[in-house]
Write a protein that holds these residues in place. Structure first.
Motif: not given
Length: 503
Positions: A254, A256, A302, A304, A346-347, A393, A449, A501
């Motif tokens: 993942r 960022n 998973d 996030s 997921d955020w 997601n 995703r 991703d």
């Protein structure tokens, strides 16, 4: 006169008969004996069943299990004695036989290849020694020859300056080999050996090169190598690079963009699943968690990032924790009330909402719902159904949720799925739409995703037999569901890969 002639002829005939009989009984020179032994050169191991032959008489015997042989009644004279055995060079020894003598002969046979010369030392051609900015997919090129024109096979050994891993490529018949799993900003050392199947392999000198530090990857995914999961990055042109070593099991990448870090799951020294981070070039490994990611199957778990890359959230059995990227500030956010595990979360981009998926220890009794940052439930998306679900997601604006659900409702101890499809849930209208319209019958769409612009999704498609190859695809998700009139057009991106991703 006739009678006299007959007597004369009879006398001559009788004389010839007596002369012939005398030659059978008279010895001319006598005989002797030859004894000996046949052994292997150097080791002196006895050679059994070697053919021993005299020249010019042609007499032949064979050596016994101890390599010994014996020839009796050999007529006096000079001889050449030979020893022949398949797999060995024929040996020759002289023998002088005298009356009553016993001559001892020892043969030390050499292997047929004893005179074969080893290959010449391979010469490494490309990349040049100490080359820099080498592409992540590059060809190793060398030259090699053999003085006896034997067929050669090659072995390559490759090491790097980041870890102790050694990659060995064997039984290569060409003098060019393509490397496709290189990492950025890494110094590699390589050697090639030439082997003629007779002599010991001959190794080249050691050379090195350093890969480019340019990282233009858009996609992350996982491939299997040496029994472990390995994380790869890939750019728009299809060039891929391994970010994690094949000696360690790493999965679920993942990225960022704000922190320019890639977080992922890895099995640690205690066989627990932890969150780690690395730079986009695979450097600067850092272990974030001490309380592990745990609950259902590790491959189904998973976590996030938050939008600015300062924190992560992750499941631990029936709980969700928040943690700073430096491993500090662990905080419990939410705990299920029914004891079910939390497998995914997921955020939202604004940091106010978390979506979670819960299930029992077998992966079923699924619920998908949202909570606020105090752990309070907000919206129920899916519950009270049979079958598997996942792939959470949230869209950037938080108005839609991408997820998967097996509409067959099938449940088994192996967690096999039969007809898993992708859906987009609209929080405003509390409706969902199926975006797996072009899915092949008997296949699964999993691990979706959103693309960065959310016009497409990236996902895995595979047969529902549970053993077939998994491939990564992209497809559009426009409101009208078409591109140039083609509904939900799919394009294959990577073969034999999982857990994509897209950044």
């Amino acid at each position: 006169m006739k009678i006299r002639s007959v007597h004369i002829i009879s006398f001559l005939f009788s004389f010839l008969i007596l002369l012939a009989c005398g030659e059978d009984t008279i010895e001319f020179g006598g005989t002797g004996k030859i004894k000996g032994k046949v052994v292997e050169d150097i080791s002196f191991i006895p050679v059994e069943n070697a053919k021993i032959e005299l020249s010019p008489s042609g007499n032949t015997v064979f050596s016994d299990a101890e390599g010994n042989f014996e020839m009796e009644n050999v007529t006096v004279g000079e001889y050449s004695v030979s020893a022949t055995k398949e797999g060995f060079l024929t040996g020759f020894e002289p023998a002088q036989i005298e009356v009553g003598s016993e001559v001892n002969v020892v043969f030390e046979l050499k292997e047929e290849t004893a005179n074969n010369r080893p290959p010449n030392e391979p010469k490494l051609i490309s990349p040049e020694d100490n080359a820099i900015d080498v592409a992540l997919t590059t060809n190793l090129v060398w030259s090699a020859s053999d003085p006896d024109d034997d067929n050669l096979t090659f072995t390559i050994k490759i090491k790097n300056d980041k870890n102790n891993d050694e990659v060995v490529k064997e039984n290569i018949t060409d003098t060019i080999f393509q490397l496709t799993d290189l990492t950025t900003s890494t110094k590699y050392f390589w050697q090639v050996s030439a082997y003629d199947s007779i002599n010991a392999p001959v190794w080249s000198k050691l050379r090195s090169f350093t890969t480019s530090n340019q990282v233009n990857s858009r996609y992350l995914y996982v491939k299997s190598s040496n029994g472990n999961n390995v994380i790869y990055s890939r750019d728009e042109d299809g060039s891929e690079s391994a970010l994690t070593p094949a000696s360690l099991n790493s999965w679920r990448p993942r990225k960022n963009s704000s922190s320019n870090l890639i977080a992922f799951l890895r099995t640690d020294e205690n066989f627990e699943t932890q969150i780690y981070t690395i730079n986009p070039d695979g450097s600067n490994l850092f272990k974030v968690t001490k309380t592990p990611v745990a609950g259902f199957k590790p491959s189904e778990m998973d976590f996030s990032w938050n939008s600015n890359g300062s924190k992560l959230i992750y499941p631990h059995f029936d709980k969700i924790y928040e943690i700073n990227k430096d491993g500090s500030g662990l905080r419990l956010i939410h705990q299920t009330t029914d004891g079910n595990f939390i497998s995914e979360c997921d955020w939202s981009y604004d940091g106010n909402t978390i979506v979670v998926k819960t299930n029992n220890s077998n992966g079923y009794n699924v619920s998908i719902y949202t909570i606020d940052m105090n752990g309070n439930k907000k919206t129920n998306v899916l519950s009270g159904v049979n079958g598997a679900a996942g792939g959470l997601n949230l869209s950037v604006d938080g108005k839609t949720l991408l997820y998967t659900y097996d509409i067959s409702g099938f449940e088994s101890s192996s967690y096999r799925q039969l007809n898993t499809r992708m859906y987009i849930y609209d929080f405003t209208s509390n409706t969902r739409r199926d975006i797996s319209a072009n899915k092949i019958d008997g296949s699964l769409d999993i691990d979706p995703r959103f693309s960065p612009d959310e016009a497409k999704v990236i996902f895995v498609n595979t047969s529902n037999d549970g053993v077939s190859q998994k491939n990564i695809f992209t497809q559009n998700v426009n409101e009208d569901g078409t591109i140039d009139g083609t509904q939900y057009e799919r394009q294959e991106l990577v073969q034999d890969a999982i857990m994509p991703d897209w950044e």
